[in-house]
Every structure is written in structure tokens, then in C-alpha cells.
Design an enzyme around this catalytic site. Structure first.
Site, PDB file in Angstrom:
ATOM      1  N   HIS A  93      14.052 -80.531 -21.883  1.00 40.23           N
ATOM      2  CA  HIS A  93      14.351 -81.537 -22.896  1.00 40.23           C
ATOM      3  C   HIS A  93      14.379 -82.924 -22.262  1.00 40.23           C
ATOM      4  O   HIS A  93      14.158 -83.075 -21.057  1.00 40.23           O
ATOM      5  CB  HIS A  93      15.687 -81.236 -23.588  1.00 40.23           C
ATOM      6  CG  HIS A  93      16.869 -81.276 -22.668  1.00 40.23           C
ATOM      7  ND1 HIS A  93      17.401 -80.150 -22.071  1.00 40.23           N
ATOM      8  CD2 HIS A  93      17.642 -82.314 -22.221  1.00 40.23           C
ATOM      9  CE1 HIS A  93      18.435 -80.485 -21.316  1.00 40.23           C
ATOM     10  NE2 HIS A  93      18.607 -81.795 -21.383  1.00 40.23           N
ATOM     11  N   TYR A 110      17.557 -84.408 -26.480  1.00 41.59           N
ATOM     12  CA  TYR A 110      16.729 -83.963 -27.597  1.00 41.59           C
ATOM     13  C   TYR A 110      15.535 -83.188 -27.041  1.00 41.59           C
ATOM     14  O   TYR A 110      15.049 -83.479 -25.946  1.00 41.59           O
ATOM     15  CB  TYR A 110      16.210 -85.143 -28.424  1.00 41.59           C
ATOM     16  CG  TYR A 110      17.288 -85.848 -29.225  1.00 41.59           C
ATOM     17  CD1 TYR A 110      17.623 -85.427 -30.511  1.00 41.59           C
ATOM     18  CD2 TYR A 110      17.984 -86.934 -28.689  1.00 41.59           C
ATOM     19  CE1 TYR A 110      18.613 -86.062 -31.249  1.00 41.59           C
ATOM     20  CE2 TYR A 110      18.979 -87.583 -29.409  1.00 41.59           C
ATOM     21  CZ  TYR A 110      19.288 -87.137 -30.690  1.00 41.59           C
ATOM     22  OH  TYR A 110      20.276 -87.763 -31.400  1.00 41.59           O
ATOM     23  N   THR A 111      15.076 -82.231 -27.826  1.00 39.18           N
ATOM     24  CA  THR A 111      13.892 -81.455 -27.436  1.00 39.18           C
ATOM     25  C   THR A 111      12.727 -81.809 -28.348  1.00 39.18           C
ATOM     26  O   THR A 111      12.799 -81.573 -29.561  1.00 39.18           O
ATOM     27  CB  THR A 111      14.147 -79.943 -27.531  1.00 39.18           C
ATOM     28  OG1 THR A 111      15.275 -79.599 -26.725  1.00 39.18           O
ATOM     29  CG2 THR A 111      12.923 -79.162 -27.056  1.00 39.18           C
ATOM     30  N   CYS A 265      21.065 -71.294 -29.648  1.00 40.31           N
ATOM     31  CA  CYS A 265      21.250 -72.738 -29.712  1.00 40.31           C
ATOM     32  C   CYS A 265      21.729 -73.099 -31.107  1.00 40.31           C
ATOM     33  O   CYS A 265      21.049 -72.847 -32.103  1.00 40.31           O
ATOM     34  CB  CYS A 265      19.949 -73.479 -29.397  1.00 40.31           C
ATOM     35  SG  CYS A 265      20.182 -75.269 -29.242  1.00 40.31           S
TER      36      CYS A 265
END
Length: 291
Positions: A93, A110-111, A265
Site C-alpha cells: 500500500h 491506502y491501497t 481487512c
């Protein structure tokens, strides 16, 4: 006889060197051509250098902002050139930096949902919470603004074939690292890993990337399965209802084995509940990973 031999030697030696020179020149040209071809081949095939810097923030311009729902946006950022690649390994990420509603600096991980096969840009899907500090920054962004980014970061360093199958337990925006990994697996023709995703949300409108996920299920029916769970489902809903349960995991994820991994997640409460479910079902710590 001696004179004849001397004469022949005088004739043959210069001729021999001239002929050898021609042959050696030809060989040299051939070797050079092979070398140039090999250099060109490997230069063209080598992986382009990515734009990311793990230590230093860099600015990337927002070129498209799309409102996906009342509190979710899809942001496309341009890379330096149309052929540039981001340089983010699958499973990793980035860290984004912005300012909150009080003007104070804030950073969040953030990915991206894009891969390095998407040359010239990268995209983020962001849920903007009413009181979220980084949410404020994204909510206020306009096309032409820039976002400060650095990376890669992350504990998961994916290698094709590292598991026979993945089970994925995602909640809300926790879908983005799952989506990135699933896409990286499915779009790699050499990777035969299977993916089983359980994705939980509150309502249908909260399901992010549903079109893309359904597209994976249609294009790779033997390798990608997705099961949606809603806590507030509409009438005639055929997916899961409530929260992800042990029974759902047992039915829709690969059984415990040394060559499988279960990824999770979501919000902290969900992650803890999933960890308890997995232990009860016999998944060892080595079989689990939390983003």
C-alpha cells in the site's frame, strides 16, 4: 626448391592475413549484432522503474474524481508520463498526506485498485467519513489538485503461487487490498491461485467495486468466487444476512491446510471477530494474515 617455397610463402602469408582479417571482421560484426539485439531485447523486457519513493513524499495530480455514492469517491491521479508505472508491488500500500478541517497535517494508508499494468495513472477508492481527518482532504480535492504520496509499504509481499488458494474476509473499504491482490492474481496468466472472497457491508449501496468483482466471477468462474453479506439486506436478497459467521467461512472459504491463507481487512471489531472464528475453525496463525 627453396626459392619456390619462399615464393609460395611470400604469396600465401599476406593472403592468409587478408582472408583472416575479412573473416575476423565478419565475426566481429556478427558478435556486435548479437550483442545489440540482446541489449535491445533485455532493455525492452526489463521492468520499468516505478515512480514511488519509500522515503520521500511526491505530488501526483488529480485528473478525475468520480462520485461513486454519497460518501465514496474514485480518484484517478496522473503519473509523470503516459508510459510511467507506479511501482507498487501486489499486496503493498501507499501513505497519503493531506490536511484535515483544521489545517493540520494528516497521513493515512491506502491501497490503490490499479496495478503496474495500468500505465500513466493510479486510482484510489476512498470512503469519506463525516469526521474523518483524511476524508476531509479527499472531499475537498478538485481536479488539478495534487496528493502527496510515498511508498511502497506493507507486510505482505506476494509472490505468485505462494498459496494454493486465498480466503478473503473483507468489510467496507477493507475490500481495496483484497481487490488489488485478486486482480494481480487473476490477470497473471502464470498464477493459478484460487480466490474465495466474503465481502460484508450494511446495504447494497455500500458494496464497493461490485461491477468489477462480478466481472472477475464471470471471467474466472473456476478461480474466483464472491459471496456478499449485508446487515440490512433488501427484499429478495440471495446473499448472506447479518455478519460474517463461522458457517459462512466454512462454506465459502478453503478449508484449513498448509497451502492456503485467510486474509482479513475491515473495522477493528470485525477483524477481532474474524480472528476468533478462524481459530475456532482450525486455522493456525500461519494460515492467517490481517492487513
Amino acid at each position: 626448391m627453396w626459392k619456390m617455397t619462399t615464393t609460395l610463402l611470400k604469396f600465401r602469408i599476406p593472403w592468409l592475413f587478408r582472408t583472416s582479417g575479412i573473416e575476423l571482421s565478419g565475426v566481429a560484426v556478427g558478435i556486435a549484432a548479437v550483442g545489440i539485439a540482446a541489449f535491445y531485447f533485455f532493455y525492452r523486457r526489463r521492468k520499468p522503474k516505478g515512480c514511488l519513493n519509500p522515503e520521500r513524499f511526491q505530488e501526483f495530480k488529480l485528473v478525475r474524481k468520480t462520485q461513486v455514492s454519497h460518501n465514496v469517491g474514485r480518484f484517478r491521479f496522473a503519473l509523470p508520463t503516459p508510459t510511467s508505472v507506479f511501482g507498487l508491488p501486489v499486496g503493498q500500500h501507499i501513505i497519503c498526506r493531506g490536511k484535515d478541517y483544521q489545517g493540520e497535517e494528516v497521513t493515512r494508508p491506502y491501497t490503490p485498485i490499479t496495478l503496474d499494468s495500468d500505465a500513466g495513472f493510479f486510482e484510489l477508492v476512498v470512503k469519506m467519513y463525516p469526521k474523518g481527518r483524511m476524508s476531509h482532504h479527499f472531499r475537498e480535492m478538485r481536479e488539478g489538485d495534487t496528493l502527496a504520496v510515498k511508498g511502497p509499504r506493507g507486510r505482505l509481499k506476494y509472490k505468485p503461487g505462494q498459496a494454493r488458494a486465498f480466503g478473503m474476509l473483507a468489510g467496507g473499504t477493507g475490500i481495496t487490498p483484497m481487490f488489488q491482490l485478486a486482480r494481480g492474481i487473476l490477470e497473471n496468466p502464470k498464477d493459478k491461485t484460487n480466490v474465495h472472497l466474503i465481502y460484508a457491508n450494511v446495504t447494497c449501496d455500500d458494496i464497493l467495486l461490485k461491477k468489477e468483482l462480478d466481472g472477475f466471477a464471470c471471467k474466472f468462474p473456476d478461480r474466483f468466487k464472491v459471496y456478499y453479506v449485508l446487515s440490512q439486506p433488501p427484499e429478495a436478497w440471495i446473499g448472506g444476512v447479518g455478519h460474517i459467521s463461522e458457517e459462512m467461512i466454512r462454506s465459502h472459504c478453503p478449508a484449513p491446510a498448509k497451502d492456503i491463507q485467510i486474509l482479513r481487512c475491515g473495522p477493528p471489531g470485525m477483524n477481532k471477530a474474524m480472528a476468533d472464528h478462524l481459530v475456532a475453525l482450525g486455522y493456525t496463525p500461519q494460515m492467517q494474515f490481517e492487513f
